[in-house]
Each structure stands twice: as C-alpha cells, then as structure tokens.
Write an enzyme that holds these catalytic residues in place. Sequence first.
Site, short mmCIF file in Angstrom:
data_model
loop_
_atom_site.label_atom_id
_atom_site.label_comp_id
_atom_site.label_asym_id
_atom_site.label_seq_id
_atom_site.Cartn_x
_atom_site.Cartn_y
_atom_site.Cartn_z
N GLY A 1 0.80 -1.21 0.00
CA GLY A 1 0.00 0.00 0.00
C GLY A 1 0.84 1.27 0.00
O GLY A 1 0.42 2.31 0.49
N ILE B 1 -0.85 4.21 -1.61
CA ILE B 1 -1.86 4.87 -0.77
C ILE B 1 -1.17 5.74 0.27
O ILE B 1 -1.62 6.85 0.57
CB ILE B 1 -2.78 3.81 -0.13
CG1 ILE B 1 -3.66 3.21 -1.24
CG2 ILE B 1 -3.64 4.39 0.97
CD1 ILE B 1 -4.22 1.87 -0.95
N CYS C 1 -17.25 0.71 -21.71
CA CYS C 1 -16.37 0.44 -22.85
C CYS C 1 -16.75 -0.88 -23.54
O CYS C 1 -17.75 -0.93 -24.24
CB CYS C 1 -14.91 0.49 -22.40
SG CYS C 1 -13.80 0.82 -23.79
N GLN D 1 -20.06 -1.93 -25.85
CA GLN D 1 -20.03 -2.58 -27.17
C GLN D 1 -20.83 -3.88 -27.14
O GLN D 1 -21.58 -4.18 -28.08
CB GLN D 1 -18.58 -2.84 -27.57
CG GLN D 1 -17.77 -1.55 -27.75
CD GLN D 1 -16.28 -1.81 -27.94
OE1 GLN D 1 -15.82 -2.95 -27.91
NE2 GLN D 1 -15.51 -0.73 -28.14
N GLU E 1 -13.90 -7.80 -33.12
CA GLU E 1 -12.83 -8.19 -32.19
C GLU E 1 -13.04 -9.65 -31.75
O GLU E 1 -12.08 -10.39 -31.56
CB GLU E 1 -12.85 -7.27 -30.96
CG GLU E 1 -11.79 -7.60 -29.92
CD GLU E 1 -11.75 -6.61 -28.76
OE1 GLU E 1 -12.58 -5.67 -28.71
OE2 GLU E 1 -10.87 -6.75 -27.89
N HIS F 1 -14.64 5.78 -20.21
CA HIS F 1 -14.48 5.21 -18.87
C HIS F 1 -14.71 6.33 -17.85
O HIS F 1 -13.76 7.01 -17.47
CB HIS F 1 -13.05 4.71 -18.68
CG HIS F 1 -12.68 3.52 -19.51
ND1 HIS F 1 -12.61 2.26 -18.99
CD2 HIS F 1 -12.33 3.42 -20.81
CE1 HIS F 1 -12.25 1.41 -19.94
NE2 HIS F 1 -12.07 2.09 -21.06
N GLU G 1 -15.04 6.21 -14.78
CA GLU G 1 -14.40 5.96 -13.48
C GLU G 1 -13.08 6.72 -13.29
O GLU G 1 -12.70 7.03 -12.17
CB GLU G 1 -14.16 4.46 -13.27
CG GLU G 1 -13.23 3.78 -14.28
CD GLU G 1 -13.95 3.29 -15.54
OE1 GLU G 1 -15.12 3.68 -15.75
OE2 GLU G 1 -13.33 2.53 -16.31
N1 GLN Z 1 -11.82 -4.20 -26.57
C1 GLN Z 1 -12.61 -3.04 -26.80
C2 GLN Z 1 -11.92 -2.05 -27.72
O1 GLN Z 1 -10.74 -2.12 -27.93
C3 GLN Z 1 -12.98 -2.36 -25.50
C4 GLN Z 1 -11.82 -1.80 -24.75
C5 GLN Z 1 -12.11 -1.52 -23.32
O2 GLN Z 1 -13.05 -2.04 -22.75
N2 GLN Z 1 -11.27 -0.73 -22.68
O3 GLN Z 1 -12.57 -1.18 -28.25
#
Ligand code: GLN
Length: 548
Positions: free
Chosen positions: A15, A18, A387, A391, A411, A513, A515
């Site tokens: 850690g 942190i 992400c 998809q 993919e 993302h 987050e």
């Molecule tokens: N594999 C997917 C892409 O390349 C999603 C990538 C991800 O979830 N970060 O678009």
Amino acid sequence: MKYVFVTGGVLSSVGKGIITSSIGRILQFRGFSVSAVKMDPYVNVDAGTMNPYQHGEVFVTEDGGETDLDLGHYERFLNIELSRSANITTGLVYREVIEKERRGDYLGQTVQIIPHVVEEIKRLLRLNASMSKCDVLIVETGGTVGDIESLPFLEAIRQLRIEEGYDNTVFVHVPLVPTLKATGETKTKPAQHSVQELRRIGIQPDVIVARAEKPLDQASKDKLALFTSVPERAIFTSYDVQSIYSVPIILEEQGMGEYLQKRLGLLNASVETNYNDEFDRWKKLVDNILDAKKSVNIGMVGKYTTLPDAYLSITEALVHAGANIGVKPKLVWIQSERLEREEELDDVFAGVDGIVVLPGFGKRGTEGKIRAINYARTRGVPFLGVCFGMQLAVVEFARNVVGLQGANSTENDPNTPHPVVDLLPEQASIEKKGGTMRLGGYKVVLTKGSRIHSLYSSEVIQERHRHRYEVNPKYIARLVESGLSITGLSLEGGRVEVIELRNHPYFLATQFHPEFKSRPLRPSPPYLGLLKAAVAHTEGIVEKVKER
Ligand code: GLN
C-alpha cells in the site's frame, strides 16, 4: 521546490501508493499544493501493454497516458489531474537516452548508467516539478529496495538530495513490520535490514512509515529508532484500516503533517485553506464510507475477477458514489466465463441490485457478458456497461431486439455476418500495440432530455477513453429504429459514446471510462446513477414482498 521521496522495503504491495497519496493529502490539508510522480523500475515503456493480472488496472490520464494504477490513487486522493509524464519507467528513460545517443547528442561520450541514465531520471523528475508548479512533489519509487532494476532510480534520488539540499528533500521509507501469529510478537528486523540496504546505496531515511497490522508499540518504535537512526517522532504506522481513505487521517493524527512541514521548512501555504475545514471534510467522507446504513449488491461481470485491482478505478468510483448517498456497495464478482456454463442466471444474480459489465479485451468470456446484459435488460435490473460493456450491450441488442443473428464485434468474430462493432477506421493501419489506442480525454455531446444528460447536467462533457473498436456507423439507423437510444456522440467524428434504453429503470452504457475522473468528494455521474437505481431496485423488491 520541495521533494518527498518514498521508497519501499521488505515486500511490495503493502500500500505504498496509498501512503504516498496520503502524505500528499496531509500537506494539502495545510494548504500546500502537491503533485506526485511514480517511478516504475520495469522495462516496459508504459503500463499499457501489461496484463492486468500482473499489474492491476491500466490507469488512463487525461492526456492519454497508459499508466500505473498508483496514478489513479494520486488523482483521487489529491483531486488533481496528472499528465502521462508523471509515470517514469525504465523503458521510458532508456528510450529517451537511446534516442539522444542516436541523434548524436552525447558528442562521442561512452553512454553509461551513471551519469547518463541517472541524469535523464533527474531531468524527468525536475521537469515534473516545474510543470506542476506545486509546493511539494512526492516521488514514489515502485518495487522494493534491493531490486536490481531500482538502482538507477535510487541513485537519482540520492543525487537529488545533494543537489537540492537537505531542507528541500525528505526520504520516507515504507517497510512491512510483521506480527507473528504464533507469538503475537511484532518483528522489526526485516525493516532494519531494508534500511541497511538503503544506506548501503547512500540513502539514510528521514521518516519511516511502518506498514503493520496494529499501531506499533513503544518498544518496537524504540528499536526501529535505535537501529535505523530515524528519530522516534519520525516513525509512523500505517496500520490496517477498513477504508484506504482513512490513511491520511491516521497519519495526520500521529503528527506526520506537522513533522513534514517543519522538516521541509514549509511556512506559507500557497493555497488559502482552513485546516480544520479540510480535515473535517475528509473525516466526514470516511465516516460516510464506513457508517453507510444501507447497502446494495453490485454484480461485477468481467474476466479478471480474482484480482479486483484489475478494475481499481471502477471499484473506487462505486465507493465514492456510495459515500455520497450513504450506501455501501457490496461487490459480487462474477467471472464472465462462468456465465457461459451456468444454466440459471436467476441463481447467479439472486440478490444483485445492479450489474456492471466491465471493460475488457478479447473474445474469452464475451458470451457470458452478453448473457448478463440480456438478463439486466429483460429483468429490469439496473445496468452500467463500460467500454467493452457498452459494445457488448449493442451486440446483445442487435441480436435479440433487432434480430440480427450472429451479430458481434469483429474483435470477437472477424467473420460475423453483422459487424455491429468494428475497428475504428484510423486503427486499421496500426501495427504497434503500445500506446496506439484511442486514448485519453475527448469531448462528448449529450442529447438533451436523455438520462445521461440529466446525470451530468451538462451538454458537453469530457471523459477518458481506451479502445480500438466502436459501434459501426452503418448499423446505427437500425439500432435506433428498434428502440436503442444513442444519447452521446463524440464531438469530433460523431462516434457513439453513450447508449441507453428508455423503458428500463436504468440501462446505460458508455464507450468512455467515467471511473477515471471519479473523486471521493465528486463522484462520477454514471456510477452515482447506478447506485441510486440499485437502491430503488432493492426497495422495489421489499415493496413487492410487503404487497404479497
Ligand atoms: N476491446 C474493446 C476495444 O478495444 C474495449 C476496450 C475496453 O473495454 N477498454 O474497443
């Protein structure tokens, strides 16, 4: 400029990131501006090519760096935005040195680790210091003292002490101090050895933060002080706590802030803050995390569920969102491959109030993720797809609502009859894997009146990305005709960034993302929305039971 150098001893993964972040936070309580750098001795140029099983999540910076997950801790604890240059790896340093050599910059010299490699490390550190314009730069060296690959980094900070001066530099060493189960004894010997190892390369630590189960007793502190020559008042313990956000508080309560301020001669705070307010705000955050009255179960569907560090920013985003509304998110990790075999999803998702389908790469487990999405969609369970999760939500919708049999992302299946998710056009000619995805902050335009718009209360947002594939523009019309709402498009290029469903309590997925920009005191809207919907979902079930 003042520097705090953090090194680790005995073991890694105790850690240190942190603790580094917490030191920064403590200085911020006192009104000093802080930035942080992580030096990673591995030879990869960046973390982007590393398997999450080995190093946990790849943290994406606003400027598109694929970095070590500790940068995520720094950004969250310090509420700052770091540049990719805040992560210095051996690979990066050597690449710079070799490029200089090839250009002929070294004018015939023999290029060596000392001085050239070490000079390059110092140059990069100073560059970070001047770019951040902060009062204090905290520099963490990854790994532990004694690793062969750490040596040039430790040599660089040893030299910086000489060049920048004693008053402007502090060495903080973080060793593990174990307690033996059988006898209950606390053992300082490993810490003594790691300090000896540090001294052998010329670094005498100024501060020790012992990583231990419980606060160190006086006898152990005395022993450490005697053998390490670190004054007793500069020995602190980072003991086990329930929330990582408690660490700044426990260190501050041991007097670390005052000690560092004096030691570094930090007199005038650069930012106007009221120490008590700042400290109280943080304490309240921790109380909110620890004392949450309600809890919700969130199903986390992904490939790397045995190492939750692989999704660190997401789990932290859920903690931040929960703290904001007094709810504890209990995470139920669900391996996506398991869902491909499991017959009854009702059993798997029993008691789950919300489902997150996690980001990812590659075919393995994708059919399981698609089943989870189908479950969330058809059963009205709150759902957030991130992400790859977005998809695959498009794939699920294309197959089961639009009726496009065999629809997939190229993919997963390059020969799918319906490539509803396909490679971004600019990716087609890319051969090198490192640093070549669509990375970092891009602007997204949200549709007025949509759920995502009301979550952000803003029409244009900027969020971070890391992907090579996108929703295939050729299928957008058919998806929309069948009822999929596309409520966010990238400002440039009009790429699909957000999808949602109207007749569902909460069905939202983002190409970006969210987050990465979540902060303890400023939770990310899509995660906050998910938790609120999950609370409503649990309460709904309780209501139904009552009715019966
Ligand atoms: N594999 C997917 C892409 O390349 C999603 C990538 C991800 O979830 N970060 O678009």
